[in-house]
Design a protein around this motif. Sequence first.
Motif, PDB file in Angstrom:
ATOM      1  N   GLN A 145      98.250  16.899 -16.413  1.00 24.47           N
ATOM      2  CA  GLN A 145      98.796  15.998 -17.427  1.00 24.47           C
ATOM      3  C   GLN A 145      99.650  14.909 -16.789  1.00 24.47           C
ATOM      4  O   GLN A 145      99.577  13.739 -17.172  1.00 24.47           O
ATOM      5  N   ASN A 174      90.909  14.738 -23.684  1.00 23.59           N
ATOM      6  CA  ASN A 174      91.615  15.943 -24.124  1.00 23.59           C
ATOM      7  C   ASN A 174      93.015  16.021 -23.530  1.00 23.59           C
ATOM      8  O   ASN A 174      93.982  16.376 -24.216  1.00 23.59           O
ATOM      9  N   VAL A 175      93.134  15.680 -22.232  1.00 25.61           N
ATOM     10  CA  VAL A 175      94.441  15.724 -21.575  1.00 25.61           C
ATOM     11  C   VAL A 175      95.374  14.691 -22.202  1.00 25.61           C
ATOM     12  O   VAL A 175      96.567  14.960 -22.422  1.00 25.61           O
ATOM     13  N   TYR A 177      95.317  13.586 -25.280  1.00 24.65           N
ATOM     14  CA  TYR A 177      95.752  14.119 -26.572  1.00 24.65           C
ATOM     15  C   TYR A 177      96.858  15.159 -26.385  1.00 24.65           C
ATOM     16  O   TYR A 177      97.840  15.193 -27.144  1.00 24.65           O
ATOM     17  N   GLU A 178      96.703  16.005 -25.352  1.00 26.94           N
ATOM     18  CA  GLU A 178      97.729  17.016 -25.070  1.00 26.94           C
ATOM     19  C   GLU A 178      99.052  16.354 -24.686  1.00 26.94           C
ATOM     20  O   GLU A 178     100.133  16.777 -25.138  1.00 26.94           O
ATOM     21  N   ALA A 181     100.706  14.849 -27.681  1.00 23.34           N
ATOM     22  CA  ALA A 181     101.294  15.885 -28.529  1.00 23.34           C
ATOM     23  C   ALA A 181     102.608  16.390 -27.946  1.00 23.34           C
ATOM     24  O   ALA A 181     103.609  16.537 -28.658  1.00 23.34           O
ATOM     25  N   ARG A 182     102.624  16.627 -26.634  1.00 21.59           N
ATOM     26  CA  ARG A 182     103.853  17.132 -25.994  1.00 21.59           C
ATOM     27  C   ARG A 182     104.977  16.114 -26.046  1.00 21.59           C
ATOM     28  O   ARG A 182     106.149  16.484 -26.153  1.00 21.59           O
TER      29      ARG A 182
END
Length: 201
Positions: A145, A174-175, A177-178, A181-182
């Motif tokens: 990330q 996907n990373v 989006y992660e 979110a974090r």
Amino acid sequence: MVSATAAGPAVLHVPAARGAERVRALARRAGLRCTDGHAEAGAVTVVVADDAQQALRGRPDHHGPLLLVCDTVGRTGLLRALRAGAVVLRGADLTPETLAAAVRRARHPHPSIPYPELSHLLAGGPPADGPDRSGTAPPALTARQTSVLRLMAEGHGNADIARLLDCSEHTVKNVIYEVMARLQARNRAHAVARAVRHGLV
């Protein structure tokens, strides 16, 4: 392995210094070639030093692409490096991917200041580790990330990030989006801004 640029494989000249062998090893993993002895024409000179000012000392008339790998990057040293046309990479951020990206920037300089350096200059230096002004601790990110976030901060698109990290664009999405979110970010720019605030890039 990180693929070389379209202009041909990058060649590095890494003068002897503490930490130079680590740079050479990471360069080989990134698919970059290091010269023995004197620099070849067009080679990127990689100077490993404690700080940017030390790295620039004795190189007032340096010609050709220059990359500084420094343990610490202060505001004054960063300004001097930018004025000298050098690219700066913190030793703590050194990976095959970040080295390849920094070499590419040194070989193909852009007239604007890259986002991480600009934010560092405007903020007067990165914030200290720990809670920010709101009292919130910096979110924890994985190594993948963090790598994607740094490349985003340098302005790379998903396809370029996928190529640099040797993964699929689907994985990169996907990373991202992660990461968003974090960091509780609304979009990519907001994610980078929050990362700068937390001292993550």
